[in-house]
Design a protein around this motif. Sequence first.
Motif, PDB file in Angstrom:
ATOM      1  N   GLY A  93       0.793  -1.223   0.000  1.00  0.00           N
ATOM      2  CA  GLY A  93       0.000   0.000   0.000  1.00  0.00           C
ATOM      3  C   GLY A  93       0.819   1.264   0.000  1.00  0.00           C
ATOM      4  N   LEU A  94       2.059   1.185   0.504  1.00  0.00           N
ATOM      5  CA  LEU A  94       2.920   2.362   0.530  1.00  0.00           C
ATOM      6  C   LEU A  94       3.343   2.774  -0.881  1.00  0.00           C
ATOM      7  CD1 LEU A  94       4.219   4.368   2.460  1.00  0.00           C
ATOM      8  CD2 LEU A  94       6.136   2.782   2.739  1.00  0.00           C
ATOM      9  N   VAL A  95       3.451   1.801  -1.785  1.00  0.00           N
ATOM     10  CA  VAL A  95       3.755   2.126  -3.189  1.00  0.00           C
ATOM     11  C   VAL A  95       2.621   2.944  -3.789  1.00  0.00           C
ATOM     12  CG1 VAL A  95       4.209   1.186  -5.490  1.00  0.00           C
ATOM     13  CG2 VAL A  95       5.195   0.076  -3.473  1.00  0.00           C
ATOM     14  N   ALA A  96       1.380   2.518  -3.525  1.00  0.00           N
ATOM     15  CA  ALA A  96       0.223   3.266  -4.024  1.00  0.00           C
ATOM     16  C   ALA A  96       0.178   4.663  -3.409  1.00  0.00           C
ATOM     17  CB  ALA A  96      -1.067   2.512  -3.698  1.00  0.00           C
ATOM     18  N   MET A 150      -2.525   4.131 -14.345  1.00  0.00           N
ATOM     19  CA  MET A 150      -3.067   4.898 -13.234  1.00  0.00           C
ATOM     20  C   MET A 150      -4.369   5.575 -13.668  1.00  0.00           C
ATOM     21  SD  MET A 150       0.404   6.504 -11.535  1.00  0.00           S
ATOM     22  CE  MET A 150      -0.427   6.893  -9.989  1.00  0.00           C
ATOM     23  N   VAL A 151      -5.149   6.017 -12.688  1.00  0.00           N
ATOM     24  CA  VAL A 151      -6.435   6.669 -12.951  1.00  0.00           C
ATOM     25  C   VAL A 151      -6.335   8.127 -12.522  1.00  0.00           C
ATOM     26  CG1 VAL A 151      -7.300   5.764 -10.744  1.00  0.00           C
ATOM     27  CG2 VAL A 151      -8.908   6.647 -12.428  1.00  0.00           C
ATOM     28  N   GLU A 152      -6.966   8.995 -13.298  1.00  0.00           N
ATOM     29  CA  GLU A 152      -6.889  10.434 -13.060  1.00  0.00           C
ATOM     30  C   GLU A 152      -8.285  11.027 -12.965  1.00  0.00           C
ATOM     31  OE1 GLU A 152      -4.286  13.828 -15.181  1.00  0.00           O
ATOM     32  OE2 GLU A 152      -5.893  13.050 -16.441  1.00  0.00           O
ATOM     33  N   ALA A 153      -8.481  11.927 -11.997  1.00  0.00           N
ATOM     34  CA  ALA A 153      -9.736  12.672 -11.869  1.00  0.00           C
ATOM     35  C   ALA A 153      -9.410  14.154 -11.954  1.00  0.00           C
ATOM     36  CB  ALA A 153     -10.422  12.357 -10.543  1.00  0.00           C
ATOM     37  N   LEU A 161      -6.425  14.770  -9.375  1.00  0.00           N
ATOM     38  CA  LEU A 161      -6.140  13.684  -8.439  1.00  0.00           C
ATOM     39  C   LEU A 161      -5.656  12.488  -9.245  1.00  0.00           C
ATOM     40  CD1 LEU A 161      -6.473  12.668  -5.438  1.00  0.00           C
ATOM     41  CD2 LEU A 161      -8.721  11.843  -6.131  1.00  0.00           C
ATOM     42  N   LEU A 162      -4.577  11.871  -8.782  1.00  0.00           N
ATOM     43  CA  LEU A 162      -3.991  10.723  -9.453  1.00  0.00           C
ATOM     44  C   LEU A 162      -3.962   9.559  -8.468  1.00  0.00           C
ATOM     45  CD1 LEU A 162      -2.599  10.242 -12.256  1.00  0.00           C
ATOM     46  CD2 LEU A 162      -0.417  10.659 -11.096  1.00  0.00           C
ATOM     47  N   ALA A 163      -4.250   8.347  -8.942  1.00  0.00           N
ATOM     48  CA  ALA A 163      -4.253   7.187  -8.051  1.00  0.00           C
ATOM     49  C   ALA A 163      -3.786   5.950  -8.810  1.00  0.00           C
ATOM     50  CB  ALA A 163      -5.642   6.956  -7.469  1.00  0.00           C
ATOM     51  N   LEU A 164      -3.185   5.023  -8.067  1.00  0.00           N
ATOM     52  CA  LEU A 164      -2.698   3.775  -8.664  1.00  0.00           C
ATOM     53  C   LEU A 164      -3.767   2.694  -8.647  1.00  0.00           C
ATOM     54  CD1 LEU A 164      -0.367   2.069  -9.822  1.00  0.00           C
ATOM     55  CD2 LEU A 164       0.273   1.527  -7.453  1.00  0.00           C
ATOM     56  N   ASN A 165      -4.585   2.651  -7.591  1.00  0.00           N
ATOM     57  CA  ASN A 165      -5.590   1.591  -7.451  1.00  0.00           C
ATOM     58  C   ASN A 165      -6.973   2.031  -7.915  1.00  0.00           C
ATOM     59  OD1 ASN A 165      -3.786  -0.291  -6.357  1.00  0.00           O
ATOM     60  ND2 ASN A 165      -4.080   0.515  -4.296  1.00  0.00           N
ATOM     61  N   ALA A 271     -13.812  13.375  -3.766  1.00  0.00           N
ATOM     62  CA  ALA A 271     -13.068  12.418  -4.592  1.00  0.00           C
ATOM     63  C   ALA A 271     -11.730  12.190  -3.908  1.00  0.00           C
ATOM     64  CB  ALA A 271     -12.864  12.955  -6.000  1.00  0.00           C
ATOM     65  N   PHE A 272     -11.389  10.915  -3.689  1.00  0.00           N
ATOM     66  CA  PHE A 272     -10.064  10.617  -3.136  1.00  0.00           C
ATOM     67  C   PHE A 272      -9.559   9.330  -3.759  1.00  0.00           C
ATOM     68  CE2 PHE A 272     -13.094   8.933   0.046  1.00  0.00           C
ATOM     69  CZ  PHE A 272     -12.706   7.599   0.109  1.00  0.00           C
ATOM     70  N   GLY A 273      -8.246   9.164  -3.720  1.00  0.00           N
ATOM     71  CA  GLY A 273      -7.626   8.016  -4.355  1.00  0.00           C
ATOM     72  C   GLY A 273      -6.936   7.096  -3.387  1.00  0.00           C
ATOM     73  N   ASP A 274      -6.990   5.801  -3.668  1.00  0.00           N
ATOM     74  CA  ASP A 274      -6.265   4.775  -2.923  1.00  0.00           C
ATOM     75  C   ASP A 274      -6.552   4.818  -1.423  1.00  0.00           C
ATOM     76  OD1 ASP A 274      -5.162   3.932  -5.304  1.00  0.00           O
ATOM     77  OD2 ASP A 274      -3.372   5.179  -5.100  1.00  0.00           O
ATOM     78  N   GLY A 275      -7.795   5.169  -1.075  1.00  0.00           N
ATOM     79  CA  GLY A 275      -8.207   5.142   0.317  1.00  0.00           C
ATOM     80  C   GLY A 275      -7.669   6.262   1.173  1.00  0.00           C
ATOM     81  N   MET A 276      -6.977   7.244   0.591  1.00  0.00           N
ATOM     82  CA  MET A 276      -6.380   8.327   1.374  1.00  0.00           C
ATOM     83  C   MET A 276      -7.373   9.493   1.477  1.00  0.00           C
ATOM     84  SD  MET A 276      -2.360   8.319   0.285  1.00  0.00           S
ATOM     85  CE  MET A 276      -1.931   9.456   1.604  1.00  0.00           C
ATOM     86  N   GLU A 277      -8.281   9.390   2.438  1.00  0.00           N
ATOM     87  CA  GLU A 277      -9.308  10.413   2.609  1.00  0.00           C
ATOM     88  C   GLU A 277      -8.736  11.734   3.114  1.00  0.00           C
ATOM     89  OE1 GLU A 277     -13.223   9.177   4.093  1.00  0.00           O
ATOM     90  OE2 GLU A 277     -12.384   7.165   4.313  1.00  0.00           O
ATOM     91  N   SER A 278      -7.484  11.719   3.582  1.00  0.00           N
ATOM     92  CA  SER A 278      -6.861  12.961   4.031  1.00  0.00           C
ATOM     93  C   SER A 278      -6.473  13.851   2.858  1.00  0.00           C
ATOM     94  CB  SER A 278      -5.615  12.647   4.872  1.00  0.00           C
ATOM     95  OG  SER A 278      -4.683  11.888   4.117  1.00  0.00           O
ATOM     96  N   ASP A 279      -6.400  13.281   1.660  1.00  0.00           N
ATOM     97  CA  ASP A 279      -6.053  14.044   0.448  1.00  0.00           C
ATOM     98  C   ASP A 279      -7.248  13.988  -0.491  1.00  0.00           C
ATOM     99  OD1 ASP A 279      -4.831  15.401  -1.561  1.00  0.00           O
ATOM    100  OD2 ASP A 279      -3.286  13.914  -1.972  1.00  0.00           O
TER     101      ASP A 279
END
Length: 302
Positions: A93-96, A150-153, A161-165, A271-279
């Motif tokens: 998960g740290l890679v994501a 990767m997915v982009e919003a 916002l960019l995310a791996l998962n 909208a948040f990516g990879d479960g990181m609701e803080s970002d």
Amino acid sequence: MSLAPRAVLVHRTTEYEELLARHGTHGQAAFFLSSRGRSIEDVRQRYERNRRGLAEVAAAVPLSWRQARVERADLDRFLFGPEDVVVVVGQDGLVANAAKYLSGQPVVGVDTDPGRNPGVLVRHRAADAGRLLTSAAASAARTGVDELTMVEAVTDDAQRLLALNEVYLGPPTHQTARYTLAVEGGPEAAPEPQASSGVLVGTGTGATGWLRSLWHERSSSLALPGPTASRLAWFVREAWPSPTTGTTRVEGVLTPGTSLRLTVESDRLVAFGDGMESDTLNLTWGQTIRVGVADTRLRLVG
């Protein structure tokens, strides 16, 4: 004169360190865990393995290179350079977590706790770090590197916002949100007003986690993408049929050139990516967000 490569070691605070910060001493932390039926020894041993792995990776960095360290909580404030080689020391998960802040830098995932982590993204051991760093820094090093999609919003006011998962779009409470959904760039279809607990758009890397659970729950016949496939899968969660909201479009695939467009019809969506609701990107009534395949890919050393 070009800069020497820089090895950036990404790590996260361990559970043992968090316990010491909260309780002050090893003894107090041990008492806290024992009151919950756990032993601190396992937690401390994982900390020691992580510490030794981080030290071994740091020692393997070539002497002519520069070196930096960044903790997971500080990733959004760290400036990565184009000459960096990123070494993620820890869990998959740290890679994501790190991927969203990169722009093509090679990433080496080092697993300090083999057998505990799946090792999908942290594929290597600390002992291999020296060889992998040298290989990853080679300007023509494309062999042995997986280019993960990767997915982009992107919002209508240019927030990105960019995310791996995966990217989650929906209410911050995970209850019910109203919006209008449309697929752009594909076969023409009228936008559909919907009420649901959110929309998930994920990559092939994310198809082993949250995305797959939705796919499995509804027994979907949709073919999920692989990690390097240039397509995404999306699912609407718990769509609610009513006289004003529909449920005819609740899953699909996005390829380059197509995107999912949501227009907000609630007071607030996130909208948040990879479960990181803080970002999180915050959206209000009338705003539009588009989600699709990102131009950026994660270059993961195989």
